[in-house]
Design a protein around this motif. Structure first.
Motif, mmCIF file in Angstrom:
data_model
loop_
_atom_site.group_PDB
_atom_site.id
_atom_site.type_symbol
_atom_site.label_atom_id
_atom_site.label_comp_id
_atom_site.label_asym_id
_atom_site.label_seq_id
_atom_site.Cartn_x
_atom_site.Cartn_y
_atom_site.Cartn_z
ATOM 1 N N GLU A 214 -45.744 14.506 89.165
ATOM 2 C CA GLU A 214 -45.585 14.913 87.762
ATOM 3 C C GLU A 214 -44.827 16.239 87.679
ATOM 4 O O GLU A 214 -43.994 16.436 86.785
ATOM 5 N N VAL A 215 -45.109 17.123 88.615
ATOM 6 C CA VAL A 215 -44.368 18.392 88.652
ATOM 7 C C VAL A 215 -42.879 18.113 88.901
ATOM 8 O O VAL A 215 -42.006 18.648 88.209
ATOM 9 N N ALA A 216 -42.608 17.246 89.865
ATOM 10 C CA ALA A 216 -41.205 16.931 90.165
ATOM 11 C C ALA A 216 -40.532 16.255 88.969
ATOM 12 O O ALA A 216 -39.363 16.503 88.669
ATOM 13 N N ALA A 217 -41.302 15.411 88.294
ATOM 14 C CA ALA A 217 -40.749 14.660 87.158
ATOM 15 C C ALA A 217 -40.362 15.570 86.008
ATOM 16 O O ALA A 217 -39.538 15.209 85.165
ATOM 17 N N ALA A 218 -40.933 16.776 85.978
ATOM 18 C CA ALA A 218 -40.641 17.704 84.889
ATOM 19 C C ALA A 218 -39.196 18.193 84.926
ATOM 20 O O ALA A 218 -38.677 18.666 83.916
ATOM 21 N N ASP A 219 -38.561 18.070 86.082
ATOM 22 C CA ASP A 219 -37.193 18.599 86.207
ATOM 23 C C ASP A 219 -36.228 17.986 85.206
ATOM 24 O O ASP A 219 -35.277 18.637 84.790
ATOM 25 N N ASN A 220 -36.385 16.710 84.893
ATOM 26 C CA ASN A 220 -35.554 16.144 83.820
ATOM 27 C C ASN A 220 -36.425 15.547 82.714
ATOM 28 O O ASN A 220 -35.982 14.709 81.952
ATOM 29 N N LEU A 221 -37.637 16.052 82.643
ATOM 30 C CA LEU A 221 -38.566 15.665 81.583
ATOM 31 C C LEU A 221 -38.756 14.153 81.480
ATOM 32 O O LEU A 221 -38.667 13.567 80.410
ATOM 33 N N LYS A 222 -39.039 13.564 82.652
ATOM 34 C CA LYS A 222 -39.375 12.131 82.636
ATOM 35 C C LYS A 222 -40.624 11.899 81.804
ATOM 36 O O LYS A 222 -41.519 12.736 81.748
ATOM 37 N N ARG A 223 -40.659 10.735 81.194
ATOM 38 C CA ARG A 223 -41.901 10.300 80.591
ATOM 39 C C ARG A 223 -42.831 9.905 81.736
ATOM 40 O O ARG A 223 -42.417 9.182 82.645
ATOM 41 N N VAL A 224 -44.068 10.390 81.705
ATOM 42 C CA VAL A 224 -44.998 10.190 82.815
ATOM 43 C C VAL A 224 -46.214 9.420 82.320
ATOM 44 O O VAL A 224 -46.845 9.822 81.346
ATOM 45 N N LEU A 225 -46.492 8.312 82.977
ATOM 46 C CA LEU A 225 -47.760 7.621 82.717
ATOM 47 C C LEU A 225 -48.689 7.974 83.867
ATOM 48 O O LEU A 225 -48.453 7.625 85.023
ATOM 49 N N ARG A 226 -49.759 8.738 83.521
ATOM 50 C CA ARG A 226 -50.661 9.215 84.577
ATOM 51 C C ARG A 226 -51.556 8.078 85.084
ATOM 52 O O ARG A 226 -51.826 7.131 84.343
ATOM 53 N N PRO A 227 -52.021 8.215 86.334
ATOM 54 C CA PRO A 227 -52.902 7.169 86.874
ATOM 55 C C PRO A 227 -54.295 7.269 86.272
ATOM 56 O O PRO A 227 -54.706 8.331 85.803
ATOM 57 N N GLY A 228 -54.984 6.165 86.303
ATOM 58 C CA GLY A 228 -56.365 6.150 85.826
ATOM 59 C C GLY A 228 -56.971 4.831 86.233
ATOM 60 O O GLY A 228 -56.238 3.912 86.608
ATOM 61 N N PRO A 229 -58.276 4.736 86.185
ATOM 62 C CA PRO A 229 -58.909 3.478 86.590
ATOM 63 C C PRO A 229 -58.535 2.357 85.616
ATOM 64 O O PRO A 229 -58.554 2.565 84.406
ATOM 65 N N VAL A 230 -58.154 1.212 86.172
ATOM 66 C CA VAL A 230 -57.770 0.082 85.327
ATOM 67 C C VAL A 230 -58.465 -1.175 85.843
ATOM 68 O O VAL A 230 -58.484 -1.414 87.044
ATOM 69 N N ASP A 231 -59.018 -1.938 84.949
ATOM 70 C CA ASP A 231 -59.516 -3.271 85.289
ATOM 71 C C ASP A 231 -58.397 -4.246 84.993
ATOM 72 O O ASP A 231 -58.106 -4.534 83.833
ATOM 73 N N TRP A 232 -57.747 -4.732 86.081
ATOM 74 C CA TRP A 232 -56.533 -5.537 85.879
ATOM 75 C C TRP A 232 -56.811 -6.896 85.264
ATOM 76 O O TRP A 232 -55.897 -7.560 84.791
ATOM 77 N N THR A 233 -58.096 -7.297 85.282
ATOM 78 C CA THR A 233 -58.389 -8.605 84.692
ATOM 79 C C THR A 233 -58.659 -8.486 83.187
ATOM 80 O O THR A 233 -58.714 -9.485 82.489
ATOM 81 N N ALA A 234 -58.821 -7.246 82.704
ATOM 82 C CA ALA A 234 -59.152 -7.072 81.281
ATOM 83 C C ALA A 234 -57.904 -7.213 80.420
ATOM 84 O O ALA A 234 -56.770 -7.139 80.912
ATOM 85 N N ASP A 235 -58.131 -7.375 79.133
ATOM 86 C CA ASP A 235 -57.027 -7.396 78.162
ATOM 87 C C ASP A 235 -56.237 -6.097 78.301
ATOM 88 O O ASP A 235 -56.788 -5.010 78.155
ATOM 89 N N PRO A 236 -54.964 -6.187 78.578
ATOM 90 C CA PRO A 236 -54.214 -4.952 78.853
ATOM 91 C C PRO A 236 -53.922 -4.114 77.616
ATOM 92 O O PRO A 236 -53.578 -2.938 77.757
ATOM 93 N N GLY A 237 -54.026 -4.672 76.438
ATOM 94 C CA GLY A 237 -53.692 -3.878 75.249
ATOM 95 C C GLY A 237 -52.214 -3.528 75.227
ATOM 96 O O GLY A 237 -51.422 -4.032 76.042
ATOM 97 N N THR A 238 -51.855 -2.654 74.316
ATOM 98 C CA THR A 238 -50.432 -2.354 74.154
ATOM 99 C C THR A 238 -50.038 -0.991 74.729
ATOM 100 O O THR A 238 -48.898 -0.565 74.594
ATOM 101 N N GLY A 239 -50.997 -0.331 75.379
ATOM 102 C CA GLY A 239 -50.720 1.017 75.868
ATOM 103 C C GLY A 239 -49.516 1.091 76.782
ATOM 104 O O GLY A 239 -48.602 1.902 76.584
ATOM 105 N N ARG A 240 -49.496 0.235 77.808
ATOM 106 C CA ARG A 240 -48.370 0.280 78.746
ATOM 107 C C ARG A 240 -47.077 -0.180 78.082
ATOM 108 O O ARG A 240 -46.017 0.383 78.312
ATOM 109 N N LEU A 241 -47.205 -1.194 77.274
ATOM 110 C CA LEU A 241 -46.037 -1.750 76.603
ATOM 111 C C LEU A 241 -45.309 -0.669 75.808
ATOM 112 O O LEU A 241 -44.077 -0.625 75.767
ATOM 113 N N LEU A 242 -46.089 0.219 75.181
ATOM 114 C CA LEU A 242 -45.501 1.220 74.289
ATOM 115 C C LEU A 242 -45.224 2.548 75.004
ATOM 116 O O LEU A 242 -44.727 3.482 74.384
#
Lengths: 482, 286, 331
Positions: free
Chosen positions: B244-272
């Protein structure tokens, strides 16, 4: 009296009265509903950039003050976030109304502290400030319908750092959505323009806003850095330079802090051969000379189709000769003072670089006042993409003129920048406008207009112009746990 | 049972629609959950990451400019192709994740269904993320989402196929192009997915698959000035912070890691997450 | 830029001849007019509104008020007009403020053709012009020979200026050359036997032309045909002069001047009633065309009630107290 064309219609001075605003000789920090001196007693002066007169002395907040303010905001968050949205809405409506009532006073204050013409603070800044609070007030009790789930939750304490170009308007852009969504605020205004935020603190008191919901810390970059880094700040909102924006992005790396950054730009204003020329010239002028060019989305690169370049430039120069530079409080002033000596030095250095790199500088004859910080409206022709003045944000009344031959070339040149905040298109052909709008990599596209803002209209950039959007329904997301 | 000697598969990267080996010539041993050797996978280098970004950038104009309907059709085609290779992926997932065959099959079927789900979003995301803005003046004002650009995706380490699909599909369906690092220890399903994508009408370069050490490949991707966003799902907390620090150099959009249940309804968070809102103003007058 | 010549001067014809190719036939004229830059309505209106926020105070205001008085075409165009009414108006034009002889006189008295002789006599050697509407004002719906006879009659009666109306029907149906030829013919009818000519103002009735693009096109068309002045309105329809329409006409005059060197005047008419409004127009002239146009030779207000408001404001500036309608004359 006879009128034979030999007389000129000279506008007599038409100064707005300063007596509507009462600036205290000194101000403390606004924490937990009270004004108090900073913990270590440090202060700094704020001056009027048009006269270099000292307007007031304000406290320089240090790390202890930041901690005290964040704790006050955190404490206030529990009750504020638990208030029914309809109650929060009514506080914001109160604030909007008080701003409308006091708009003349605030406009004069803003022009004094910032140097912007009263015509703009009166007709652009203040109406937008009030409109922003009015708009977000209405969202406070409708958040469940905003598309972020049935019961979106606020984040906590929002640490907000704003720039000097639109001091009160940037405050509104930050504070209104934060409060509407149930967050509490610690806001740091820019070092050179602290006064309108301190007057806003007084408005919060008049509105009966609960203590600690809004806290105002005056200070310099170190104050802002301490605020952003504070562990109890859940949300960081920053408007300012890309350089500081990157530093903030590094600071929050690895934390849970949500961030919105609204940073620099180098917008292309693209004029096609079928443009409505007179309105395009107005749009070019408004694009780069509005607010002395101290606008992150300023149309600082004019891209004009070669086949009409001479015609457009002639018209532009003719128009620039009618711009009135001078006393910000004169109601007929079009261009006011540069905000600070530091900014004037930066503009001057980049303009010198433009000349040294071979671009041709032009400015109309205009007498500049003796004291204060001033820069004449300036344009450069013969600019190429390789020039510094075509790449770096000058943040002043300086336009770089480039030409293009085809729409493809216009798009390629417009997008050839690390920034992506805004762009302008001037053409009477609808299909070309829409094609251009789809190809330009920028967050706001103004076609046949420029520098228009509205509380309902999302604003923010692509690429190094930052991330997140302010304004509209989109602007709520930044302050909600979604 | 015949005594026929089986043919081993050489797993390769998928970059720009082609199947190169790592330019470094390096491979690493991939084992199953019990430590048995399964295959050698390419050990991607910084230069492989660079080449993948070039391929993704080259594909971005065409893919983002394709109609949403067309992108939806192509993603649906990916699901069709996967459906026909369920057995292969079931075997690879079972070996990679130590799952029973039925459990692995369930993962693969969920992954196929996820492609279908995201395929349908292609022409709907703009309708939930856009807005018509009633500004106080004579202007037509419309906000609509656009893809961010080239997205670097660190696929989850623990879900070699369902997790992988769940991070690629939401990024590409809206018009982004992707450079994805496969699960470090279980890269084979990802490398096989490249073979499916290559035969699914997906233009080359839209998805680029790299295998190897996540930290080694992610560092140049996070720092790359021509990458617009990074999904840190497959990074641990310490690596994620550095990236994330490195990504700041050109202000990348960063999706931080977090616990995910891959079998659950994914919702629209990643999509958006990998969209930019563009607002267009135009006067209304005669 | 070519040396400036007045539209009513001898040299103007030569300058117009240099543009003859664009008026050679209907097709050429259409191509030219449709090739003019488009007008963005919102941007035009915003610019006019911004100019309207200029704050004109103290000495500048005194100057502007006197200037505005001197630019008025004091107008009576009623079916009920009588010689008595016209004489009263002329007297007011000569001495607008009976309590203050330093008030400037107006530019012209604007009347129907049958009142020209009365006005001419009443004005004597005051230097105030007589302007006559003509060409079957305000509708203009008669045959060309009648329009020309109407014009000649007014000129013969002593009119210094002719305010003609264009054939809006022809313009809106795209018969641009017909409109052009008619203006040319009226211009010729303005000639006097001694070789001089009444100045020709061409009224567009912009409220009927509706679009700003039409206003730019008709402005060029009229100037190419020899208009000495272009004028917005008759004052007889719902929408008369507006700041954006006038600004657009000023811009057309500016561009025509840049192209040919011919100086053409502008006259907004109808609906301008207050000093505040009048000053907004003067600001537009000042910032669009500059000082050269800030005389009665090149800018006029077609108005009647405006004059009393200007006089009351003038009294306020000189005495420091607000005036009232009993201190200006009713005519």
């Amino acid at each position: 009296m006879t009128f034979d064309g030999s007389m000129t219609f000279d506008y007599a001075p038409a100064p707005e009265s300063r007596s509507v605003v009462d600036i205290a000789p000194s101000y403390g920090l606004f924490i937990d509903g009270e004004f108090a001196p900073g913990a270590d007693g440090k202060v700094f002066k704020t001056v009027s950039p048009s006269s270099e007169e000292v307007l007031s002395e304000v406290a320089q907040a240090g790390a202890d003050d930041v901690d005290r303010a964040v704790r006050a905001a955190r404490k206030a968050f529990e009750k504020w976030s638990a208030l029914p949205g309809a109650e929060r809405a009514k506080y914001l409506f109160r604030i909007a109304r008080i701003i409308q009532e006091r708009s003349r006073e605030l406009a004069v204050l803003e022009s004094l502290d910032n140097g912007k013409p009263i015509r703009e603070s009166r007709d652009a800044d203040l109406p937008q400030v009030a409109a922003h609070f009015f708009y977000y007030a209405g969202w406070a009790d409708k958040l469940g319908h905003a598309g972020f789930g049935p019961d979106p939750r606020p984040l906590g304490v929002a640490g907000q750092v704003i720039p000097w170009n639109f001091p009160l308007l940037m405050l509104a852009w930050k504070v209104a959505p934060a409060l509407a969504t149930g967050n509490t605020v610690v806001l740091k205004p820019a070092e050179t323009t602290p006064l309108s935020a301190l007057f806003f603190a007084d408005i919060c008191r008049q509105a009966g806003l609960p203590k600690g919901v809004v806290n105002i810390l005056t200070g310099d970059g170190s104050t802002g850095a301490a605020l952003v880094a504070h562990p109890d700040v859940a949300k960081v909102a920053f408007t300012g330079s890309t350089e500081v924006g990157k530093a903030i992005a590094r600071t929050v790396a690895g934390t849970d802090k949500k961030v919105t950054l609204e940073l620099g730009g180098k917008a292309a204003n693209i004029v096609f051969d079928d443009a409505p020329v007179d309105q395009a010239v107005e749009g070019i002028v408004n694009g780069i000379f509005f607010n002395q060019g101290h606008v992150c989305c300023a149309g600082s690169r004019l891209l004009v189709q070669e086949s009409v370049a001479d015609e457009v430039l002639d018209a532009l120069k003719r128009r620039m000769q009618t711009l009135r530079v001078g006393d910000p409080l004169d109601k007929n002033t079009d261009i006011g003072a540069i905000n600070s000596a530091e900014q004037l030095a930066r503009i001057t250095a980049l303009v010198e670089a433009g000349e040294a790199e071979g671009a041709e500088r032009w400015a109309p004859d205009c007498a500049l006042p003796g004291s204060g910080y001033w820069f004449a409206p300036t344009l450069f022709t013969g600019v190429t993409q390789a020039h510094r003045i075509a790449r770096e944000e000058i943040f002043g009344p300086v336009l770089s003129v480039l030409t293009f031959r085809t729409p493809e070339e216009a798009v390629a040149k417009a997008n050839n920048t690390p920034y992506g905040l805004s762009a302008g298109i001037w053409t009477e052909k609808g299909s070309r406008m829409l094609w251009m709008a789809s190809k330009l990599r920028a967050g706001v596209i103004w076609s046949n207009t420029f520098n228009k803002f509205d509380p309902t209209s999302p604003f923010g950039g692509y690429k190094e112009s930052g991330h997140g959007r302010e304004g509209g329904r989109h602007g709520l997301e930044a302050y909600l746990n979604v | 049972m015949s005594d026929r000697l089986s043919v081993f598969k050489t797993y390769k990267l998928y970059v720009g629609g082609k199947f190169p080996r790592s330019e470094s010539g390096r491979v690493y041993e991939v084992t199953d959950s019990k430590g048995n050797w399964l295959a050698n996978a390419p050990l991607s280098s910084r230069k492989d990451a660079r080449d993948a970004v070039v391929a993704a950038r080259k594909a971005f104009g065409g893919w983002s400019g394709a109609t949403a309907y067309n992108r939806g059709q192509i993603l649906y085609r990916v699901a069709e192709m996967l459906e026909g290779r369920r057995e292969q992926f079931t075997a690879e997932v079972a070996a990679a994740e130590g799952l029973s065959k039925p459990k692995a099959a369930a993962q693969v079927e969920a992954a196929v269904d996820r492609w279908v789900w995201y395929a349908g979003w292609s022409d709907k995301a703009a309708q939930i993320a856009g807005s018509a803005n009633p500004v106080a003046g004579p202007y037509f004002n419309l906000s609509s989402p656009e893809p961010t650009g080239v997205v670097a995706v660190l696929a989850p380490q623990d879900s070699s196929f369902l997790g992988l699909v769940s991070v690629i599909a939401p990024a590409v369906v809206t018009g982004n192009t992707v450079v994805v690092t496969a699960s470090e220890n279980s890269p084979l399903p990802a490398l096989s997915l490249g073979e499916v994508l290559a035969t699914s009408d997906l233009p080359g370069g839209v998805v680029n698959v790299l295998s190897g050490r996540t930290a080694e490949i992610a560092a140049p991707l996070a720092a790359h000035q021509d990458v617009n966003a990074i999904d840190l799902t497959g990074a641990d907390a310490e690596l994620a912070k550095d990236l994330e620090v490195a990504a700041a150099d050109n202000l990348k959009r960063v999706l931080r890691p977090g616990p995910v249940d891959w079998t659950a309804d994914p919702g629209t968070g990643r999509l958006l997450s990998f969209l930019e809102t563009k607002t267009v103003w135009h006067p209304m007058g005669v | 830029m070519p040396i400036t010549v007045p539209a009513y001067g001898k040299e103007a014809a030569g300058r117009l001849a240099s543009m003859a190719d664009v008026t050679a036939d209907d097709g050429a004229l259409r191509r030219f007019l449709h090739g003019l830059p488009g007008v963005d309505a919102v941007g035009l209106e915003a610019r006019a509104a911004t100019l309207g926020t200029r704050s004109i105070k103290t000495t500048a205001k005194a100057y502007a008020i006197d200037l505005a008085v001197s630019m008025i075409d004091l107008t009576t165009l009623e079916g009920a007009d009588t010689p008595g009414k016209v004489r009263a108006l002329c007297a007011k034009g000569i001495n607008p403020d009976p309590t203050d002889r330093t008030a400037p006189k107006v530019a012209a008295i604007c009347v129907y053709p049958d009142m020209v002789a009365t006005a001419k006599e009443a004005l004597g050697d005051s230097g105030i012009h007589v302007a006559s509407v003509a060409t079957a004002f305000p509708a203009g719906r008669v045959a060309l020979p009648v329009k020309l006879a109407d014009t000649r009659d007014a000129v013969a009666a002593g009119a210094d200026e002719i305010d003609m109306v264009i054939d809006r029907g022809a313009f809106l149906s795209g018969r641009y050359l017909a409109v052009f030829e008619e203006i040319k013919a009226v211009k010729e009818a303005c000639a006097r036997p001694d070789g001089s000519a009444a100045h020709l103002k061409v009224i567009f009735e912009t409220g009927e032309l509706q679009t700003y693009d039409n206003v730019r096109r008709v402005s060029w068309l009229a100037m190419l045909a020899g208009a000495d002045f272009i004028k917005t309105s008759t004052g007889k329809v719902a929408v008369n002069a507006t700041p954006p329409v006038t600004l657009l006409m000023l811009e057309a005059v500016r561009d025509f001047h840049a192209a040919t060197g011919v100086q053409v005047g502008v006259k907004p008419a109808g609906g301008i009633r207050t000093t505040k409004d009048a000053i907004k127009y003067l600001v537009m002239v000042n910032e669009t065309l500059g000082a050269r146009w800030l005389t009665a030779d090149w800018f006029r207000f077609g108005a009647s009630s405006l004059l009393n408001d200007l006089l009351m404001q003038r009294q306020k500036l000189s005495t420091g107290r607000y005036s009232g309608p009993d201190y200006v004359t009713v005519d």
